[in-house]
Scaffold this motif. Structure first.
Motif: not given
Lengths: 332, 332
Positions: A58-59, A62-63, A82, A84, A243-246, A248, B67
């Protein structure tokens, strides 16, 4: 014993012709940081290892990837949530020595027979996934019925549980007498105990013993009911958004805000990467609503100076959901 | 007393017709989180307040902005270092009551006369910038010469110092007998003492007293020399790179790596957002080289379990720079 096979990761670096490779590893693998960095230098590529803690797929970093202009992110030790582009998930498997495995399987059989459980929903976490079929076959030889669930789209492999998602179990538990979790550490099986209505047996590879966790459920529910009762007294709420991808869930946060404001109370949206209690110092709200990792509430609520509840619990606070429909919040 | 004027911030929200506003505030302002969030709700906009700690304008919440799909970032309390689009910097000024100001200015005069300093390089941090001209005029009335430097492009306002950049002082100190820092807290003036060759007087608004910090320089240099000596023994180095907008020095990190490897030693690139010592647990290197905020070394080196040095100090380790050219590292 951990089995770190980086051949797929190396292949990915070569295939992507990556010049800048970012590697992300769970805290437990940080001791292998330098070794992994050396192994992943396969061409003239630079290897950056991410030191920000990561607790799941979940983390994804990416940034950090964008920030360092990396061509490829290699995320170790977690099955994908996910997918990406330019991100490769590399599983890290745990092994159990033959003697421990045999001893544990015998314990499981004894326990199942003693409790007269004939059908079990079998599950594990990412590190032990390759063992699931072996365990299933073994139990079937002994005439137990073994079910392995698919889980929701967040779940990469059948029979896999995440700290925030037990759908591989809850989707099939109606056909089982009990849940059998095979693995190490209380983190995942205790989450099953919070989430499922059936008895939960934890086959612990570190002790080769089987523990019944069913009683944990009531203790957990009592703690959560106390938090919900305190939240009912709150006049202002801080809604935590990661704000973590999985993790959020902006819309969930906005829905929580609408629910709170609809009842004439105040709500504030508090955003951050990793949710940490100490970041809230000085923030004048009476209660927090957590829309990020459900385990922040599940495991850490007692370390928070103010009540902290999950969105599902917020619905109970405002009568949108009944107390008897209380459940462990799930991330999908 | 803090003077929080959000009128410019509100105007920015209206002008941008922002639907989702992200607000970032220093730790010291978190107690005003809910008040600020309420004030910045000017239209139908949603306000998210960032809880990740920020210690300067080097740390804009750009990835949180992306985000959460925010239209506008309002960064409070720090003068700009970079000026990305859709980011508004709102200064927060400190005020000093008249009586304290008078007492402090008299102390300054006494101290300057006692030490026979005729020309001073005057500086402060962002919160007291509006007072600089008043202080300058006051000292000039008493026949002191007052210089205020421009600083490097990282510096937004003349006479302003940052924890990582004292060029507004070091660029003019050759024409001054001493540095006069006006403000609160040791963080900035101690950095001047580390960076400058001239005597440093700290006019402390919280005590209305003037303190000579010149002696701190030697103590600091001795500590750094000890760290450099330990780094000379290291066989492997972990190079710390922050992904924060204004602390990200990837090329500096790669140059450090080349320097280390050129001397037959090992170097590993370790990337993260906020550099924290506890994130390094288990990482098998002998020494860290910090390319992020210089104050991680300047203030916190003693809390690190292994030696940690700045890039300039690494040059001394490998003989690329002489011991006598030791200086406090600056971020440009």
């Amino acid at each position: 014993m951990l089995d770190i096979d980086l051949s797929k990761a190396k292949k990915a670096v070569i295939e992507a012709d990556a010049k800048t490779v970012l590697v992300q590893l769970p805290e437990g693998l940080k001791q292998f940081t330098t070794q992994i960095a050396e192994e992943l230098k396969v061409n003239n590529n630079e290897v950056f290892v991410v030191m920000d803690p990561t607790f799941g797929a979940c983390d994804l970093a990416l940034h950090q990837m964008k920030s360092l202009n990396a061509d490829l992110l290699i995320h170790l030790g977690h099955a994908p949530i996910h997918r990406p582009k330019n991100v490769v998930h590399i599983p890290i498997y745990d092994t159990v020595d033959g003697k421990t495995f045999e001893k544990l399987m015998k314990e499981v059989e004894v326990e199942l027979k003693k409790k007269k459980f004939k059908a079990v929903a079998l599950c594990t976490h990412a590190q032990f996934l390759p063992l699931l079929d072996k365990i299933k076959n073994r139990l079937e030889e002994k005439n137990f019925k073994v079910l392995i669930g698919e889980g929701s789209p967040r779940i990469a492999e059948r029979g896999q549980v995440l700290g925030c998602n037990y759908t591989a179990v809850t989707s099939i538990e109606h056909s089982a007498d009990a849940i059998l979790y095979f693995g190490e550490g209380l983190f995942h099986p205790i989450g099953i105990a919070f989430s499922s209505k059936k008895p939960v047996l934890f086959a612990d590879t570190s002790t080769a013993k089987v523990v019944d966790l069913s009683k944990e459920r009531d203790l957990y529910a009592r703690k959560r009911f106390a938090a919900i009762a305190m939240a009912k007294e709150a006049e202002s709420f801080g809604i935590l958004i990661s704000t973590k991808t999985g993790q959020r869930y902006k819309q969930v946060a906005l829905d929580c805000k609408a629910l709170i404001e609809g009842h004439g109370k105040k709500a504030f949206l508090l955003a951050m990467d990793l949710v940490r209690e100490e970041y809230m110092a000085g923030v004048k709200v009476d209660c927090f609503v957590n829309t990020a990792c459900t385990r922040i509430v599940g495991d850490d609520a007692e370390h928070w100076k103010k009540p902290i509840i999950n969105p599902l619990e917020l619905e109970i606070v405002f009568g949108k959901r009944k107390w008897e429909d209380f459940n462990f919040d799930v991330l999908y």
